[in-house]
Design a protein around this motif. Structure first.
Motif, PDB file in Angstrom:
ATOM      1  N   PRO A 130      81.185   8.159  89.033  1.00 32.75           N
ATOM      2  CA  PRO A 130      82.788   6.934  88.868  1.00 32.75           C
ATOM      3  C   PRO A 130      84.252   7.203  88.396  1.00 32.75           C
ATOM      4  CG  PRO A 130      80.311   5.533  87.467  1.00 32.75           C
ATOM      5  CD  PRO A 130      80.843   7.307  88.091  1.00 32.75           C
ATOM      6  N   GLN A 131      83.807   8.177  87.447  1.00 34.64           N
ATOM      7  CA  GLN A 131      84.787   9.308  86.798  1.00 34.64           C
ATOM      8  C   GLN A 131      85.620   9.947  87.634  1.00 34.64           C
ATOM      9  OE1 GLN A 131      81.890   8.850  84.734  1.00 34.64           O
ATOM     10  NE2 GLN A 131      83.405   7.563  83.520  1.00 34.64           N
ATOM     11  N   ILE A 132      84.565  10.296  88.051  1.00 35.11           N
ATOM     12  CA  ILE A 132      85.077  11.744  89.503  1.00 35.11           C
ATOM     13  C   ILE A 132      85.501  10.747  90.621  1.00 35.11           C
ATOM     14  CG2 ILE A 132      84.393  12.959  90.811  1.00 35.11           C
ATOM     15  CD1 ILE A 132      81.333  13.968  89.432  1.00 35.11           C
ATOM     16  N   ALA A 133      85.290   9.281  91.286  1.00 34.82           N
ATOM     17  CA  ALA A 133      85.930   8.623  92.336  1.00 34.82           C
ATOM     18  C   ALA A 133      86.732   8.717  92.179  1.00 34.82           C
ATOM     19  CB  ALA A 133      84.820   7.695  92.649  1.00 34.82           C
ATOM     20  N   PHE A 148      67.567  21.746  82.689  1.00 44.86           N
ATOM     21  CA  PHE A 148      67.592  21.257  84.018  1.00 44.86           C
ATOM     22  C   PHE A 148      67.705  20.069  84.630  1.00 44.86           C
ATOM     23  CE2 PHE A 148      64.480  19.999  87.946  1.00 44.86           C
ATOM     24  CZ  PHE A 148      65.210  21.305  88.341  1.00 44.86           C
ATOM     25  N   VAL A 149      67.498  18.931  83.603  1.00 43.22           N
ATOM     26  CA  VAL A 149      67.464  16.980  83.738  1.00 43.22           C
ATOM     27  C   VAL A 149      68.663  17.071  83.581  1.00 43.22           C
ATOM     28  CG1 VAL A 149      66.478  15.185  82.977  1.00 43.22           C
ATOM     29  CG2 VAL A 149      64.438  16.581  83.718  1.00 43.22           C
ATOM     30  N   THR A 150      69.184  17.421  82.626  1.00 39.32           N
ATOM     31  CA  THR A 150      70.757  17.577  81.733  1.00 39.32           C
ATOM     32  C   THR A 150      71.519  17.570  83.265  1.00 39.32           C
ATOM     33  OG1 THR A 150      69.712  17.420  79.993  1.00 39.32           O
ATOM     34  CG2 THR A 150      72.039  17.245  80.490  1.00 39.32           C
ATOM     35  N   THR A 151      71.316  18.679  83.662  1.00 41.95           N
ATOM     36  CA  THR A 151      72.548  19.306  84.727  1.00 41.95           C
ATOM     37  C   THR A 151      71.618  18.400  86.124  1.00 41.95           C
ATOM     38  OG1 THR A 151      70.970  21.339  85.556  1.00 41.95           O
ATOM     39  CG2 THR A 151      72.464  21.250  84.063  1.00 41.95           C
ATOM     40  N   GLU A 152      70.846  17.772  86.654  1.00 45.52           N
ATOM     41  CA  GLU A 152      70.553  17.305  87.875  1.00 45.52           C
ATOM     42  C   GLU A 152      71.208  16.124  87.925  1.00 45.52           C
ATOM     43  OE1 GLU A 152      68.816  18.454  90.791  1.00 45.52           O
ATOM     44  OE2 GLU A 152      69.502  20.101  89.806  1.00 45.52           O
ATOM     45  N   TYR A 153      70.980  15.430  86.096  1.00 42.72           N
ATOM     46  CA  TYR A 153      71.642  14.108  86.448  1.00 42.72           C
ATOM     47  C   TYR A 153      73.342  13.431  85.459  1.00 42.72           C
ATOM     48  CZ  TYR A 153      66.693  12.264  87.390  1.00 42.72           C
ATOM     49  OH  TYR A 153      65.469  12.281  87.837  1.00 42.72           O
ATOM     50  N   LEU A 154      73.330  14.202  84.987  1.00 47.71           N
ATOM     51  CA  LEU A 154      74.595  14.231  84.845  1.00 47.71           C
ATOM     52  C   LEU A 154      75.654  14.353  85.552  1.00 47.71           C
ATOM     53  CD1 LEU A 154      76.335  14.279  82.420  1.00 47.71           C
ATOM     54  CD2 LEU A 154      76.920  17.266  82.275  1.00 47.71           C
ATOM     55  N   PRO A 155      76.220  14.803  86.461  1.00 48.51           N
ATOM     56  CA  PRO A 155      76.690  14.400  87.770  1.00 48.51           C
ATOM     57  C   PRO A 155      76.821  12.902  88.253  1.00 48.51           C
ATOM     58  CG  PRO A 155      76.006  16.331  87.824  1.00 48.51           C
ATOM     59  CD  PRO A 155      74.717  16.585  86.989  1.00 48.51           C
TER      60      PRO A 155
END
Length: 53
Positions: free
Chosen positions: A49-52, A37-44
């Motif tokens: 910066p890489q997505i941008a 749960f925490v990983t899927t919340e904080y990974l994005p």
């Protein structure tokens, strides 16, 4: 009548049952769920910066 003050203060009230692998399996499953749960919340947030780019 029984005198309860004669009992030691550390006398166990119930016999402890050794924990089984099922008890620990439930602990591990909750830990894994919390990690996921925490990983899927904080990974994005971490890869924004890489997505941008």
């Amino acid at each position: 009548m029984h005198d309860l003050s004669a009992l030691p203060a550390t006398a166990p009230l119930a016999r402890e049952v050794p924990s089984s692998w099922r008890d620990w399996l439930s602990v591990y499953s909750v830990a894994l769920g919390a990690f996921a749960f925490v990983t899927t919340e904080y990974l994005p947030v971490g890869v924004l910066p890489q997505i941008a780019d």
